[in-house]
Enzyme design. Structure first.
Site, short mmCIF file in Angstrom:
data_model
loop_
_atom_site.label_atom_id
_atom_site.label_comp_id
_atom_site.label_asym_id
_atom_site.label_seq_id
_atom_site.Cartn_x
_atom_site.Cartn_y
_atom_site.Cartn_z
N TYR A 1 0.83 -1.20 0.00
CA TYR A 1 0.00 0.00 0.00
C TYR A 1 0.87 1.25 0.00
O TYR A 1 0.58 2.22 -0.71
CB TYR A 1 -0.92 0.00 1.23
CG TYR A 1 -1.94 1.11 1.17
CD1 TYR A 1 -3.18 0.92 0.58
CD2 TYR A 1 -1.66 2.37 1.71
CE1 TYR A 1 -4.12 1.93 0.50
CE2 TYR A 1 -2.59 3.41 1.63
CZ TYR A 1 -3.82 3.18 1.04
OH TYR A 1 -4.73 4.19 0.96
N PHE B 1 -6.09 21.63 -23.59
CA PHE B 1 -6.77 20.38 -23.95
C PHE B 1 -8.11 20.37 -23.22
O PHE B 1 -8.27 21.03 -22.20
CB PHE B 1 -5.91 19.17 -23.55
CG PHE B 1 -6.59 17.87 -23.85
CD1 PHE B 1 -6.79 17.48 -25.17
CD2 PHE B 1 -7.08 17.06 -22.83
CE1 PHE B 1 -7.46 16.29 -25.45
CE2 PHE B 1 -7.75 15.89 -23.12
CZ PHE B 1 -7.94 15.49 -24.43
N ASP B 2 -9.11 19.61 -23.73
CA ASP B 2 -10.47 19.76 -23.17
C ASP B 2 -10.57 19.44 -21.67
O ASP B 2 -11.25 20.16 -20.93
CB ASP B 2 -11.56 19.08 -24.01
CG ASP B 2 -11.28 17.64 -24.38
OD1 ASP B 2 -10.38 17.04 -23.76
OD2 ASP B 2 -11.96 17.10 -25.27
N ASP C 1 2.09 20.83 -19.36
CA ASP C 1 1.17 19.74 -19.66
C ASP C 1 1.93 18.80 -20.60
O ASP C 1 2.12 19.09 -21.78
CB ASP C 1 -0.09 20.33 -20.31
CG ASP C 1 -1.14 19.26 -20.61
OD1 ASP C 1 -0.84 18.06 -20.45
OD2 ASP C 1 -2.25 19.63 -21.02
N ALA D 1 2.04 15.53 -21.84
CA ALA D 1 1.66 14.25 -22.46
C ALA D 1 2.63 13.82 -23.56
O ALA D 1 2.99 12.65 -23.64
CB ALA D 1 0.25 14.35 -23.03
N LYS E 1 0.52 8.56 -23.25
CA LYS E 1 1.02 8.91 -24.58
C LYS E 1 2.51 8.56 -24.66
O LYS E 1 2.86 7.41 -24.88
CB LYS E 1 0.79 10.40 -24.86
CG LYS E 1 -0.66 10.74 -25.17
CD LYS E 1 -1.49 10.97 -23.95
CE LYS E 1 -2.85 11.57 -24.26
NZ LYS E 1 -3.68 11.67 -23.04
N HIS F 1 -19.84 15.70 -27.28
CA HIS F 1 -19.31 14.90 -28.39
C HIS F 1 -19.15 13.43 -28.06
O HIS F 1 -19.13 12.59 -28.94
CB HIS F 1 -17.98 15.48 -28.88
CG HIS F 1 -16.94 15.62 -27.82
ND1 HIS F 1 -17.04 16.52 -26.79
CD2 HIS F 1 -15.78 14.94 -27.62
CE1 HIS F 1 -15.97 16.40 -26.01
NE2 HIS F 1 -15.20 15.46 -26.50
N1 F0G Z 1 -3.29 17.07 -21.74
C1 F0G Z 1 -3.20 16.78 -23.05
C2 F0G Z 1 -2.39 17.67 -23.93
C3 F0G Z 1 -3.87 15.66 -23.57
O1 F0G Z 1 -3.78 15.41 -24.87
C4 F0G Z 1 -4.62 14.84 -22.70
C5 F0G Z 1 -5.35 13.68 -23.21
C6 F0G Z 1 -4.68 15.18 -21.33
C7 F0G Z 1 -4.00 16.29 -20.89
C8 F0G Z 1 -5.46 14.36 -20.35
O2 F0G Z 1 -4.84 13.16 -20.11
O3 F0G Z 1 -6.46 11.45 -20.92
O4 F0G Z 1 -4.59 10.85 -19.38
O5 F0G Z 1 -6.49 12.16 -18.55
N2 F0G Z 1 -5.56 13.47 -24.44
C9 F0G Z 1 -6.22 12.33 -25.03
C10 F0G Z 1 -6.43 12.56 -26.52
C11 F0G Z 1 -7.45 11.84 -24.33
O6 F0G Z 1 -7.13 11.75 -27.15
O7 F0G Z 1 -5.88 13.51 -27.06
P1 F0G Z 1 -5.64 11.84 -19.72
#
Ligand code: F0G
Length: 461
Positions: free
Chosen positions: A74, A126-127, A217, A219, A260, A452
Site C-alpha cells: 500500500y 486540452f479539453d 502539460d 503528455a 502517450k 461529443h
Molecule cells: N493534456 C493533453 C495535452 C492531452 O492530450 C490529454 C489527453 C490530457 C492532458 C489528459 O490526459 O487522458 O490521461 O487524462 N488526451 C487524449 C487525446 C485523451 O485523445 O488527445 P488523460
C-alpha cells in the site's frame, strides 16, 4: 518504383492481436446504431482505430517483464521509487506523485494553484485541462500563434505561444488576476504541433517578469523534444534527454498523461521541481482523490511499466520512426489531394475538413461527416476536433466559434504498420470520389456537457 519509406520500426513483433474487418453494409448499420458518432461504435466493429494515441500503445517485452515485478504494498512500493528515480533522472524534478492519468494530475494541482475568477494562460487548453480550470473556478484562455491557423503553410513550431498577446493580456487584466501559465507540449489541439525552446524560454521570461509559475502539460514531451532537435538551430547534436532537461529547467511543475509518450495503457504523474512545501500540499490533496501519494491510483506493476516506458519514449531511434510514420501518412494524403495541417505533428495527422468539404457549414460538422464517410469506406475510426467537440457557449447557448474544423487521425504507438496506413489512404481515396455529395449532420440527442462523447446525430437530408 517504390514509394517513399519512413524510418522503419526499431522493434519486431512478438505477440499479435487479431482484428477483423466487417463488410461495408455492416459498417453502415453499425454507424447508424452509433448515432453517427464514432465514439459510440463498438471497438470490434473498427478495423484501424485512430480515435486516440492515449493508452492505445503497445507495451514492450521489457515493460511486460517489469509488470511481473510489481510490489503491491500500500505504501512505499519499490516501483514507486523506480518511477521517482526515472522522473528525477529525465526531468531533473525532485518531487513525484503518481496519479491514475493526466486529468487526475489536473484535478489535484489546479485547485491548489488558482483562486476563483483567475485566468489560466495556455498555448491551447486540452479539453480536460480546460474543464479542470473551470471546475476550480478559473477561466481558461488560449494564446496560440496565428501561424497554426494557416494549415497549408509550413511553420516549424505551430504550437508556439503568441508572446505579444500573452503579455498584453497580462497587462490588460493585471498579473494578480492570472493564476499560472500552462505550456502544452506538444500542442494537441493545434495538430500535435511542437513548441520551440526559444518560445518556451520567452514564456518563462514573461512568467518571471509578472511572477507567474509555469506548469507543463507533458503528455507528448518526448515528441516535442525530437522536433526541437530536428528543427531548431543549436540542438542538432543534443540528445533527447539533454533537450528534455533544458525544456523542464524552465518549469515549476508538470502534469503528465503517461498514456502517450510514456507508452502505458494507464497512468499519470504530478512532479514538482523543488518546491517542497507545495509538494506537501499536493500529497495531502492527492489522498482523497487518487490515493496514497506513493501509488496515486496505480498498481505497483503499473508504476514499473511507466518508469520503463519513460525511457523507451525518449529513445531517439524510436522517436525518429514514430514521427516519420506520422509524416508518411500526412505525405501520402497530401499526394492524393487531402488538405492537412502541414507539417504533420507528433501524434496525428489532422485533416482540414473545412477545406475539403466547403459545402458543409461548421454548424453541420464537416469533420464529423468526413469521419463517418471514412469509417464506412475503410473501417477506420478517426475523431472530430472542431465545432462538434467545441460545443456551445455556456452563456449564450449558441454554437461556440471554432477556427478550424479538423479530423484527427491519431496514430497509436508501436501498433500499426505502414500497410495499415496505406489502407487509411485508400479509404480517403474512396471518400474523395463522392466528397461533394457528403451531407452535414444535425442532433437527434445533444447532451448538455461534453456532448461529443455521447451525442446522437443524423445526416441532414
Ligand atoms: N493534456 C493533453 C495535452 C492531452 O492530450 C490529454 C489527453 C490530457 C492532458 C489528459 O490526459 O487522458 O490521461 O487524462 N488526451 C487524449 C487525446 C485523451 O485523445 O488527445 P488523460
Amino acid at each position: 518504383m517504390g514509394k517513399a519509406l519512413h524510418p522503419s520500426e526499431p522493434f519486431k513483433i512478438k505477440m499479435v492481436e487479431a482484428i477483423k474487418i466487417i463488410s461495408r453494409d455492416e459498417r453502415i448499420e453499425a454507424l447508424k446504431r452509433a448515432g453517427y458518432n464514432p465514439f459510440s461504435l463498438r471497438a470490434e466493429d473498427v478495423y484501424i482505430d485512430l480515435l486516440t494515441d492515449s493508452g492505445t500503445g503497445a507495451m514492450s517485452d521489457n515493460q511486460w517483464a517489469g509488470m511481473m515485478l510489481g510490489d503491491e504494498s500500500y505504501a512505499g512500493s519499490r516501483n514507486y521509487f523506480h518511477l521517482e528515480a526515472a522522473i528525477q533522472d529525465i526531468f531533473d524534478f525532485k518531487h513525484v506523485i503518481p496519479v491514475h492519468q493526466g486529468r487526475g494530475a489536473e484535478q489535484v494541482v489546479f485547485p491548489l494553484m488558482l483562486k476563483k475568477g483567475q485566468y489560466v494562460i495556455n498555448n491551447y487548453h486540452f479539453d480536460t485541462t480546460k474543464a479542470h480550470v473551470e471546475l476550480s473556478g478559473g477561466i481558461a484562455r488560449n494564446f496560440l500563434t496565428e501561424a497554426a491557423l494557416n494549415t497549408t503553410e509550413y511553420h516549424p513550431f505551430k504550437g508556439n505561444f503568441d508572446l505579444d498577446r500573452v503579455e498584453s493580456f497580462i497587462n490588460e487584466v493585471g498579473a494578480e488576476k492570472c493564476a499560472f501559465i500552462v505550456v502544452t507540449i506538444t500542442c494537441n489541439s493545434a495538430g500535435g504541433q511542437p513548441i520551440s525552446m526559444e518560445n518556451i524560454r520567452s514564456v518563462k521570461a514573461i512568467a518571471d517578469k509578472y511572477n507567474l509559475k509555469l506548469v507543463f502539460d507533458s503528455a507528448r514531451f518526448a515528441e516535442n523534444a525530437l522536433f526541437i532537435k530536428q528543427r531548431e538551430k543549436g540542438y542538432e547534436n543534443a540528445s533527447i534527454k539533454e533537450i528534455v532537461k533544458e525544456m523542464y529547467s524552465y518549469a515549476y511543475a508538470l502534469t503528465m498523461s503517461a498514456k502517450k509518450d510514456a507508452i502505458v495503457n494507464m497512468g499519470g504523474v504530478i512532479a514538482i521541481k523543488d518546491d517542497e512545501e507545495f509538494f506537501n500540499v499536493c500529497k495531502g490533496a492527492v489522498v482523497p482523490m487518487e490515493g496514497f501519494p506513493t501509488y496515486g491510483g496505480l498498481t505497483g506493476r503499473d508504476m514499473e511499466a511507466l518508469a520503463r516506458g519513460l525511457y523507451e519514449g525518449i529513445d531517439e531511434q524510436y522517436l525518429t520512426y514514430r514521427l516519420g510514420q506520422v509524416e508518411y501518412l500526412g505525405e501520402e494524403l497530401r499526394e492524393i489531394g487531402v488538405p492537412i495541417q502541414f507539417p504533420t505533428g507528433g501524434h496525428a495527422v489532422f485533416v482540414d475538413a473545412k477545406k475539403l468539404l466547403p459545402h458543409i457549414p461548421s454548424t453541420q460538422f464537416p469533420a464529423q461527416a468526413l469521419a463517418n464517410a471514412l469509417y464506412i469506406e475503410s473501417g477506420v475510426r478517426a475523431v472530430e476536433i472542431g465545432s462538434f467537440l467545441e460545443g456551445r457557449d455556456p452563456e449564450t447557448g449558441e454554437q461556440a466559434h471554432c477556427d478550424l474544423e479538423l479530423l484527427r487521425l491519431t496514430i497509436p504507438r508501436r501498433v500499426y504498420t505502414q500497410t495499415h496506413l496505406d489502407q487509411v489512404v485508400e479509404g480517403f481515396r474512396k471518400v474523395l470520389a463522392y466528397k461533394d455529395e457528403l451531407k452535414g449532420l444535425e442532433f437527434e440527442y445533444e447532451p448538455k456537457v461534453l456532448r461529443h462523447f455521447t451525442a446522437k446525430l443524423k445526416p441532414i437530408e
